[in-house]
Design a protein around this motif. Structure first.
Motif: not given
Ligand SMILES: Cc1cc2nc3c(=O)[nH]c(=O)nc-3n(C[C@H](O)[C@H](O)[C@H](O)COP(=O)(O)OP(=O)(O)OC[C@H]3O[C@@H](n4cnc5c(N)ncnc54)[C@H](O)[C@@H]3O)c2cc1C
Ligand SMILES: Cc1cc2nc3c(=O)[nH]c(=O)nc-3n(C[C@H](O)[C@H](O)[C@H](O)COP(=O)(O)OP(=O)(O)OC[C@H]3O[C@@H](n4cnc5c(N)ncnc54)[C@H](O)[C@@H]3O)c2cc1C
Lengths: 462, 398
Positions: B35-37, B44-46, B50-52, B173-175, B307-309, B336-339
């Motif tokens: 589920l995604d909102k 953040a993931s998209g 893009g650093g791996v 969105p999960v409520k 937006t990143e946590g 740093a969560g992408f890789q």
């Molecule tokens: C600009 C930028 C640059 C970065 N560069 C790097 C890099 O070079 N190398 C690297 O390793 N990492 C990098 N990072 C970090 C990396 O992108 C993140 O750590 C990683 O993508 C986190 O993945 P995630 O799935 O936890 O979060 P997200 O991709 O944020 O996914 C969380 C998802 O939860 C969804 N969500 C939130 N609340 C709800 C709800 N109530 N109901 C349903 N869905 C919900 C959101 O819509 C979102 O799609 C970067 C981050 C940013 C922002």
């Protein structure tokens, strides 16, 4: 009491100049910025270097309006600040970043009038990226500002009033105009008769231009479809179909455009709400009758808010100026505001008629051949766009941008965005309004990496 | 009328963490709802840089990072696209002697972990990476690291999950989530009721509210890294660049655009969205033009941010909830969560199936935080006030 910062006006075209004049008359000192080296905007654009051409040669029937606009703006010198050749590339919370002469100046403003104008709207056709193909506006700028033609034997293709205007201007300038290819059927033009009552001068001027084109032997073709441009290293010919008949004409320059699209990026960065406008087939910033955007202190005027032409731009610029004065509690002229309101709504009704006479050929989008480039900045073809839509099951324009790169290049979708939206709508079987709009990002146009920060930082308020 | 769905696992958040977990779980034959909102991979993931890279990570992350390292070259087989993954190497620059000493200490600390770091002096740098200018003292090179296109990879995992039979529910969105009987009841979107035996909380920067709902508070802040991209240029950069202590990072994509980061954006009124600061972007542009002579005359065509946590100790939370059986957390990747995400996805699937992971994750337990009083949670810093983004933390010196 601390003094308020200057109002900022973006654009020194008809809308921006009239807005500036209105503020100056009321005792304010606005800052006017424009990318161009001189005022006038697109319609009253000035030549880059002086030549023998008279202003009638440059602006035709609109010469007196052009001269008036230029001289009125010149007369404001000393009572406003004017930065020509200045690109405003970022806006935020009452601050603007402006690239001027290799440095960046960040200024604080209080009141923002966006008079950013428009650019040509196109749909890709095979061969549209060959050297020798220009947009109609580009063809006109070459003639107006640089005094040169885009070819020696030129074809004009598309829709919208500029099609005939630019063809006629080229003819007047002594260029061999091989043909005008209108994408609308002839009977669409009959709508113009309805416009006679509203704007007789405009309609008669258009009729005269068409008649002169015909008299001078320029072929006018209506209901043109399946257009393709041919050539090796540059344009050599244009092919099209009319009903069941295929035709071909040799030429070395093509002016092409399907009317205009508003330049709305700054309104987006300023935080304005947008709504979909069926007539312009575009998302436009919301505004009230005074030009007030949804964000307090932000005003929208001219073609940048909705396509309505030069006369409307002058009126809307003045109107937005009056709204700003009113909102500041300064003396303003409510009667004048009413007169302008009535004039603008008449022009609005006229626009409906023009739209019916120059309809946008939206159905072309589904026929764009897969190998035709859509985004020339990032080199993405229609087939790649369709492939991305299918593979990732995309239904929204920003998602399409993310996976296909369309709209991510130098132009940020200003050229390819409307075509991408039409293709996405076609592929997903949804209305053009349902696919969303590209979110704008700074910088609104490319800026040098080495752009240096001006020492002063935020300019002190006047 | 409301829709109902009954699955083994409900995943909150379709970022790379959630969607890679979904794909892995589906591979184990479970029924899954993702589920995604908004749109999967749109946060953040998209939109990340893009650093791996494994180089520079806290030591505790390396086993997981190595696991992910094995997945990246297999993207084509896994999700049907290569995601523009390029094993270009990751070159981490040292400005001065102290930086170089930090890189040396890190190399020593991770020796034996399979990173294959190579320390390079000033002259070696000039010879092998002549396109790096500026005043650089030396560098550390990790040949196996690289970069990829986040927009494609994150969207690609979600599409592959969908093709594999995951219920991918976007704009949903999960409520609310509550524990009921043997599992969970979720309310999502306008009308969706979902029941699931397991719930994975991978909601990125929004995940703390779901943890809090089950009595677990986490000091999760928000950061907004800010990016600049240039017009396409001829091939200049052969490696992904980072800098000890942060400051700048840069890579060049195949198409020719250079992506440069190193500053923070500011949140908009709606803190889910942010926008690069003009002066921040200019600062990073000037720095890039100085460090890479080939970019001196280039133009920037676009900025963006995301937006990143973030968590103060720079490590994520990964693992079972300590209050609620069946709930598993995975968030707070702190820039740093992408890789690492594709590895995290596999670990989460193992946690669901086996109740434990074959890769050590103890360091990431949610139990490591002292309880945070609820009243102070609202004024936690956004992190955006910090001028530069410490993607390559100085802590690696210790
Ligand atoms: C600009 C930028 C640059 C970065 N560069 C790097 C890099 O070079 N190398 C690297 O390793 N990492 C990098 N990072 C970090 C990396 O992108 C993140 O750590 C990683 O993508 C986190 O993945 P995630 O799935 O936890 O979060 P997200 O991709 O944020 O996914 C969380 C998802 O939860 C969804 N969500 C939130 N609340 C709800 C709800 N109530 N109901 C349903 N869905 C919900 C959101 O819509 C979102 O799609 C970067 C981050 C940013 C922002
Ligand atoms: C190329 C072209 C040619 C045209 N020719 C004609 C014509 O001959 N006859 C006719 O009736 N209509 C013409 N039009 C339509 C015409 O533009 C308008 O009706 C009229 O000029 C609108 O006035 P305006 O003040 O709204 O905008 P414009 O006249 O377009 O003025 C906008 C100004 O804003 C400036 N600007 C925009 N963004 C920025 C920024 N970010 N930073 C700094 N400056 C900025 C531009 O440089 C420009 O000078 C043309 C349109 C185009 C695009």
């Amino acid at each position: 009491m601390t003094a308020r910062a200057q109002p900022l006006i973006v654009g020194a075209g008809p809308a921006g100049v009239r807005a500036a004049e209105t503020l100056v008359k009321a005792g304010l000192r606005p800052l006017v910025v424009d990318e161009a080296p001189a005022c006038g905007g697109q319609i009253y654009r000035q030549r880059l270097v002086a030549d023998e051409r008279s202003s009638t040669a440059l602006y035709g029937s609109e010469a007196s309006k052009a001269e008036r606009l230029h001289s009125n703006f010149a007369a404001l010198a000393g009572r406003l600040d004017y930065w020509p050749q200045a690109l405003l590339w970022n806006l935020r919370d009452g601050r603007a970043d402006i690239a001027v002469a290799g440095t960046n100046r960040q200024i604080a403003y209080d009141g923002l009038i966006l008079a950013t104008g428009a650019t040509d709207r196109i749909l890709p056709i095979p061969g549209w990226t060959l050297p020798g193909v220009f947009t109609l506006g580009g063809a006109q700028i070459a003639l107006k500002a640089q005094g040169c033609a885009i070819g020696s034997r030129v074809v004009f293709l598309g829709s919208g009033p500029l099609l005939y205007l630019v063809a006629w201007q080229y003819l007047k300038a002594g260029v061999d105009v091989a043909a005008v290819l209108d994408t609308a059927p002839f009977n669409a033009k009959l709508n113009l008769l309805r416009g006679l009552a509203l704007e007789p001068a405009v309609i008669l001027r258009g009729m005269r231009m068409t008649a002169e084109l015909r008299l001078r032997g320029v072929a006018l073709h209506y209901g043109v479809e399946d257009v393709r441009v041919e050539g090796g290293r540059r344009v050599e010919a244009i092919m099209w179909r009319q009903g069941t008949r295929s035709r071909k004409l040799s030429c070395d320059g093509i002016g092409y455009g399907l009317a205009l699209r508003s330049e709305t990026q700054l309104a987006d960065l300023a935080g304005c709400h947008f709504r979909f406008d069926q007539r312009d087939r575009a998302w436009l910033p919301e505004r009230d009758a005074g030009g007030r955007g949804s964000v307090p202190g932000v005003y929208l005027a001219g073609d940048g808010a909705a396509i309505a032409g030069g006369d409307a731009a002058e009126l809307a610029g003045e109107r937005a100026g009056l709204a700003l004065l009113e909102d500041r509690g300064l003396p303003h002229d409510p009667e004048r505001a009413e007169v302008i309101g009535r004039a603008l709504s008449r022009i609005g009704r006229f626009r409906d008629i023009l739209e019916a006479a120059f309809p946008f050929p939206a159905h072309w989008a589904k026929d764009i051949a897969d190998e035709t480039p859509v985004c020339r900045c990032e080199e993405i073809s229609a087939g790649e766009v369709r492939g991305a839509v299918g593979h990732f099951e995309i239904s929204e324009l920003n998602r399409l941008k993310a996976v296909s790169r369309i709209g991510m290049g130098r132009c940020q979708g200003r050229i390819c965005g409307s075509a991408a939206a039409e293709i996405l709508a076609g592929e997903t079987g949804r209305g053009i309004d349902a696919v969303g709009r590209l979110r704008s990002q700074a910088p609104v146009k490319p800026i040098p990496l080495a752009l240096t920060m001006a020492e002063t930082g935020v300019k002190a308020a006047e | 009328m409301s829709r109902r769905l009954d699955v083994d696992v409900a995943i909150i958040g379709g970022g790379l963490v959630g969607s890679s977990a979904a794909l892995a779980l589906r591979g184990m034959g479970m029924s899954v709802a993702l589920l995604d909102k908004g749109f999967c991979g749109a946060q953040a993931s998209g939109v990340n840089y893009g650093g791996v890279r494994r180089q520079g990570r806290p030591l505790e992350q390396l086993p997981l990072s190595q696991r992910a390292h094995g997945i990246w070259p297999r993207l084509q087989a896994l999700i049907g696209i290569d995601g523009e993954f390029l094993r270009s190497g990751h070159l981490k620059l040292a400005r001065d002697e102290a930086d170089m000493a930090a890189l040396e200490a890190y190399a020593e600390a991770v020796a034996g972990q399979g990173l294959g770091l190579e320390l390079i002096g000033h002259n070696g740098l000039r010879e092998r990476f002549g396109w790096v200018g500026g005043d650089v003292f030396g560098a550390s090179f990790c040949a196996g690291d690289g970069h990829a296109n986040p927009r494609l990879v994150s969207t690609g995992f979600a599409s592959a999950a969908r093709r594999a039979g995951v219920h991918v529910l976007e704009n949903t969105p999960v409520k609310g989530v509550t524990r009921n009987g043997a599992g969970f009841a979720l309310e999502a979107g306008d009308d969706l009721s979902l029941s699931a035996r397991f719930v994975i909380n991978s909601a990125g920067a929004w995940a703390d509210s779901f943890a809090a709902a089950f009595g677990e508070s986490v000091p999760l802040a928000r950061i907004y890294p800010s990016m600049v991209v240039t017009e396409p240029l001829e091939a200049i950069m052969t490696a992904n660049i980072g800098m000890e202590g942060g400051g700048i990072y840069a890579r060049q994509v195949e198409r020719g655009n250079c992506v440069v980061g190193g500053e923070r954006a500011l949140p908009l009124d709606d803190p889910d969205f942010s926008r690069p600061r003009g002066e921040g972007a200019l600062a990073i542009m000037n720095r890039a033009a100085e460090l890479f002579p080939g970019l001196r005359h280039a133009h920037a065509i676009r900025f963006w941010s995301g937006t990143e946590g973030a968590i103060p100790d720079r490590n994520p939370v990964i693992g079972p909830s300590l209050t609620t059986p069946g709930l598993i957390h995975a968030f707070g990747f702190t820039g740093a969560g992408f890789q690492i995400a594709p590895g995290v996805g596999e670990v989460l699937a193992e946690l669901v199936r086996d109740g434990r992971s074959t890769t050590p994750i103890d360091a990431f337990t949610i139990g490591r935080f002292a309880p945070v009083p609820i009243s102070t949670r609202t004024d936690r810093g956004s992190g955006a006030g910090e001028a530069s983004e410490p993607q390559h933390p100085r802590e690696t010196r210790s």
